[in-house]
Design a protein around this motif. Structure first.
Motif, PDB file in Angstrom:
ATOM      1  N   GLN A 152       0.828  -1.204   0.000  1.00 20.35           N
ATOM      2  CA  GLN A 152       0.000   0.000   0.000  1.00 20.35           C
ATOM      3  C   GLN A 152       0.862   1.253   0.000  1.00 20.35           C
ATOM      4  OE1 GLN A 152      -2.830   0.021   3.207  1.00 20.35           O
ATOM      5  NE2 GLN A 152      -3.797   1.932   2.570  1.00 20.35           N
ATOM      6  N   LYS A 153       1.942   1.207   0.761  1.00 25.44           N
ATOM      7  CA  LYS A 153       2.828   2.370   0.837  1.00 25.44           C
ATOM      8  C   LYS A 153       3.577   2.576  -0.478  1.00 25.44           C
ATOM      9  CE  LYS A 153       4.622   5.842   2.816  1.00 25.44           C
ATOM     10  NZ  LYS A 153       3.776   7.030   3.013  1.00 25.44           N
ATOM     11  N   ARG A 154       3.879   1.489  -1.163  1.00 28.31           N
ATOM     12  CA  ARG A 154       4.549   1.600  -2.448  1.00 28.31           C
ATOM     13  C   ARG A 154       3.658   2.347  -3.456  1.00 28.31           C
ATOM     14  NH1 ARG A 154       6.552  -3.131  -2.647  1.00 28.31           N
ATOM     15  NH2 ARG A 154       8.803  -2.747  -2.721  1.00 28.31           N
ATOM     16  N   GLU A 155       2.345   2.159  -3.321  1.00 23.02           N
ATOM     17  CA  GLU A 155       1.400   2.830  -4.206  1.00 23.02           C
ATOM     18  C   GLU A 155       1.138   4.274  -3.783  1.00 23.02           C
ATOM     19  OE1 GLU A 155      -2.116   0.495  -4.234  1.00 23.02           O
ATOM     20  OE2 GLU A 155      -1.204  -1.218  -5.259  1.00 23.02           O
ATOM     21  N   GLN A 156       1.446   4.584  -2.489  1.00 21.96           N
ATOM     22  CA  GLN A 156       1.200   5.940  -1.977  1.00 21.96           C
ATOM     23  C   GLN A 156       2.479   6.486  -1.346  1.00 21.96           C
ATOM     24  OE1 GLN A 156      -2.265   6.010   0.618  1.00 21.96           O
ATOM     25  NE2 GLN A 156      -3.185   4.304  -0.462  1.00 21.96           N
ATOM     26  N   PRO A 157       3.540   6.647  -2.134  1.00 16.73           N
ATOM     27  CA  PRO A 157       4.804   7.111  -1.553  1.00 16.73           C
ATOM     28  C   PRO A 157       4.722   8.557  -1.097  1.00 16.73           C
ATOM     29  CG  PRO A 157       4.944   7.078  -3.938  1.00 16.73           C
ATOM     30  CD  PRO A 157       3.623   6.458  -3.585  1.00 16.73           C
ATOM     31  N   GLY A 158       5.614   8.904  -0.196  1.00 21.26           N
ATOM     32  CA  GLY A 158       5.675  10.275   0.294  1.00 21.26           C
ATOM     33  C   GLY A 158       7.093  10.619   0.698  1.00 21.26           C
ATOM     34  N   ASP A 159       7.251  11.750   1.353  1.00 19.55           N
ATOM     35  CA  ASP A 159       8.569  12.190   1.816  1.00 19.55           C
ATOM     36  C   ASP A 159       8.750  11.706   3.254  1.00 19.55           C
ATOM     37  OD1 ASP A 159      11.009  13.385   2.072  1.00 19.55           O
ATOM     38  OD2 ASP A 159      10.198  15.391   2.482  1.00 19.55           O
ATOM     39  N   ASP A 160       8.885  10.402   3.421  1.00 23.02           N
ATOM     40  CA  ASP A 160       8.951   9.822   4.750  1.00 23.02           C
ATOM     41  C   ASP A 160       9.930   8.658   4.747  1.00 23.02           C
ATOM     42  OD1 ASP A 160       7.386   7.290   4.074  1.00 23.02           O
ATOM     43  OD2 ASP A 160       5.923   8.830   3.568  1.00 23.02           O
ATOM     44  N   LEU A 161      10.195   8.124   5.930  1.00 28.00           N
ATOM     45  CA  LEU A 161      11.212   7.090   6.076  1.00 28.00           C
ATOM     46  C   LEU A 161      10.828   5.803   5.349  1.00 28.00           C
ATOM     47  CD1 LEU A 161      13.799   5.989   7.235  1.00 28.00           C
ATOM     48  CD2 LEU A 161      12.656   5.668   9.439  1.00 28.00           C
ATOM     49  N   MET A 162       9.575   5.366   5.470  1.00 23.39           N
ATOM     50  CA  MET A 162       9.178   4.113   4.832  1.00 23.39           C
ATOM     51  C   MET A 162       9.273   4.215   3.314  1.00 23.39           C
ATOM     52  SD  MET A 162       8.332   1.026   5.580  1.00 23.39           S
ATOM     53  CE  MET A 162       7.519   0.944   7.179  1.00 23.39           C
ATOM     54  N   SER A 163       8.872   5.358   2.756  1.00 23.67           N
ATOM     55  CA  SER A 163       8.995   5.542   1.309  1.00 23.67           C
ATOM     56  C   SER A 163      10.453   5.473   0.879  1.00 23.67           C
ATOM     57  CB  SER A 163       8.382   6.887   0.886  1.00 23.67           C
ATOM     58  OG  SER A 163       6.989   6.905   1.116  1.00 23.67           O
ATOM     59  N   GLY A 164      11.326   6.055   1.702  1.00 22.70           N
ATOM     60  CA  GLY A 164      12.745   6.003   1.389  1.00 22.70           C
ATOM     61  C   GLY A 164      13.291   4.588   1.402  1.00 22.70           C
ATOM     62  N   LEU A 165      12.840   3.784   2.358  1.00 23.69           N
ATOM     63  CA  LEU A 165      13.296   2.400   2.422  1.00 23.69           C
ATOM     64  C   LEU A 165      12.776   1.593   1.239  1.00 23.69           C
ATOM     65  CD1 LEU A 165      12.872   1.676   6.246  1.00 23.69           C
ATOM     66  CD2 LEU A 165      15.004   2.079   4.990  1.00 23.69           C
ATOM     67  N   ILE A 166      11.524   1.827   0.858  1.00 19.44           N
ATOM     68  CA  ILE A 166      10.958   1.126  -0.303  1.00 19.44           C
ATOM     69  C   ILE A 166      11.718   1.518  -1.568  1.00 19.44           C
ATOM     70  CG2 ILE A 166       8.921   0.954  -1.784  1.00 19.44           C
ATOM     71  CD1 ILE A 166       7.232   1.204   0.800  1.00 19.44           C
ATOM     72  N   HIS A 167      12.057   2.802  -1.671  1.00 16.68           N
ATOM     73  CA  HIS A 167      12.836   3.259  -2.823  1.00 16.68           C
ATOM     74  C   HIS A 167      14.191   2.555  -2.852  1.00 16.68           C
ATOM     75  CE1 HIS A 167      14.448   5.915  -5.912  1.00 16.68           C
ATOM     76  NE2 HIS A 167      15.494   6.128  -5.128  1.00 16.68           N
ATOM     77  N   ALA A 168      14.803   2.391  -1.668  1.00 18.90           N
ATOM     78  CA  ALA A 168      16.095   1.712  -1.596  1.00 18.90           C
ATOM     79  C   ALA A 168      15.973   0.247  -1.996  1.00 18.90           C
ATOM     80  CB  ALA A 168      16.675   1.819  -0.182  1.00 18.90           C
ATOM     81  N   ALA A 169      14.795  -0.329  -1.805  1.00 19.42           N
ATOM     82  CA  ALA A 169      14.579  -1.721  -2.206  1.00 19.42           C
ATOM     83  C   ALA A 169      14.285  -1.839  -3.701  1.00 19.42           C
ATOM     84  CB  ALA A 169      13.427  -2.325  -1.406  1.00 19.42           C
TER      85      ALA A 169
END
Length: 398
Positions: free
Chosen positions: A195-212
């Motif tokens: 769900q977060k991958r579909e709704q990215p933002g300027d936050d820590l979890m989005s950054g980790l998903i981007h790193a993955a």
């Protein structure tokens, strides 16, 4: 003492040990720094007691955190999924820690203070008209889960289910219950990440998903991403919930210290450190495994993946390190306690936990001048297991 020392059956001590393990630890410490024990969960481990032995074990690279090194015949179920800082050794641990360390520096955390104060005030606004409440339900749990949810960018977290699964996975003494809760939690986190991958933002979890999802040097594997989610969301709230709850309980059962803190609110930092020392939220840390014979005092713990537990709760009550350790004293110099661990696995979220506890306790006392315990201390039920320590509920009135 030798490696064939008699097994100490902590599981047989039942609720008495869960409620108050400190006399048991002190008795073991008087006999030596390490003991072969049966944990309340039913498995065996080697328990290190005392401050010096505990501190040394926490920082010793000879003890591995990698679950691939556990002895298979111990039959221990691994609660968390994926790969995280708590389940790796260098150099993997070093890379993973570097990825998020910048989010938890003292300076960056202090910038969160207005946000933590806002969430605290909102919770107290909702709680105070009631006149009485379970502090865990109304305050201690929603504060850190809201803070970590906003930090990670997952405000849509299903809190009630998440709390139930987390509590059961970490504290149930029944392995089947732990496994089911852990599996449900893992599946939920997989869905949350999608769900977060579909709704990215300027936050820590989005950054980790981007790193993955990218091919840079800090790329996270899918297993590392789910491990990070486990670590940040579960560990990111569990410790603070119980720090606040046990800290308030300590104050309410030591009226002289409560009165002193009310009279001298500038002691709040020292009070939080004493809360951590007196009855910290982590009784023993996550498992360490022997990769060879491991010497503690006069005892050699066998190699081959034996589980080693450090009784951090006992280390913080060792009279050789803290004079009169059975006295709760907010003017004490409690620095050096092991409530957040020691060495390369020292809790990365310690600055955030301290901030939340400081704001929570100070605000609660300011707005509830007649705060009182609404149950006898002996009637309180405590979290099971030897990992997370704290009351399951804390009835209070004002």
């Amino acid at each position: 003492m030798t490696t064939d020392a008699a097994l100490v059956d902590l599981a047989a001590l039942g609720d008495d040990f869960t409620r108050d393990p400190f006399p048991v630890y002190a008795a073991l410490r008087a006999r030596g720094p390490v003991h072969h024990v049966r944990m309340p969960e039913g498995h065996t481990a080697w328990l290190v007691v005392g401050y010096e032995a505990g501190r040394a074990a926490l920082a010793d690279p000879a003890l591995s955190k990698d679950w691939r090194n556990i002895a298979p015949d111990l039959g221990i179920f691994r609660i968390s999924s994926g790969v995280s800082m708590l389940s790796t050794d260098p150099p993997v641990h070093t890379r993973l820690r570097r990825l998020i360390a910048r989010e938890f520096t003292m300076r960056r955390v202090e910038r969160l203070a207005p946000q933590v104060q806002r969430i605290t005030d909102d919770l107290l606004d909702a709680m105070l008209p009631l006149g009485a409440a379970d502090l865990v339900d109304a305050f201690s749990f929603p504060l850190p889960i809201t803070v970590i949810g906003e930090l990670l960018g997952v405000p849509f977290l299903a809190r009630d289910s998440f709390r139930d699964w987390s509590n059961t996975a970490l504290s149930s003494n029944e392995q089947a219950e732990r496994e089911e809760a852990a599996n449900r939690l893992t599946q939920y986190l997989v869905e949350l990440l999608a769900q977060k991958r579909e709704q990215p933002g300027d936050d820590l979890m989005s950054g980790l998903i981007h790193a993955a999802d990218t091919g840079d040097d800090d790329r996270l594997t899918p297993e590392e991403l789910i491990g990070m989610a486990w670590l940040l969301l579960v560990a990111g709230h569990e410790t603070t919930v119980n720090l606040i709850t046990s800290g308030v309980l300590a104050l309410l059962t030591h009226p002289d210290q409560l009165a002193l803190l009310r009279a001298r609110p500038e002691l709040i930092d020292d009070a939080v450190e004493e809360m951590l020392r007196w009855d910290g939220p982590v009784e023993t840390p996550t498992y360490r495994f022997t990769t060879g014979p491991y010497r503690v005092g006069g005892t050699t713990v066998p190699g081959g993946g034996q589980v080693v537990l450090v009784a951090m709760a006992d280390a913080n009550r060792d009279p050789d390190r803290f004079p009169d350790p059975g006295r709760f004293d907010i003017t004490r110099d409690a620095r050096g306690h092991l409530a957040f661990g020691h060495g390369i696995h020292f809790c990365l979220g310690a600055p955030l936990a301290r901030l939340e506890a400081r704001v929570a306790v100070r605000s609660l006392l300011e707005r509830c001048p007649d705060l009182a315990l609404d149950a006898h201390p002996a009637a309180l039920s405590w979290r099971g297991g030897m990992l997370i320590r704290g009351p399951e509920r804390l009835p209070v009135r004002w």
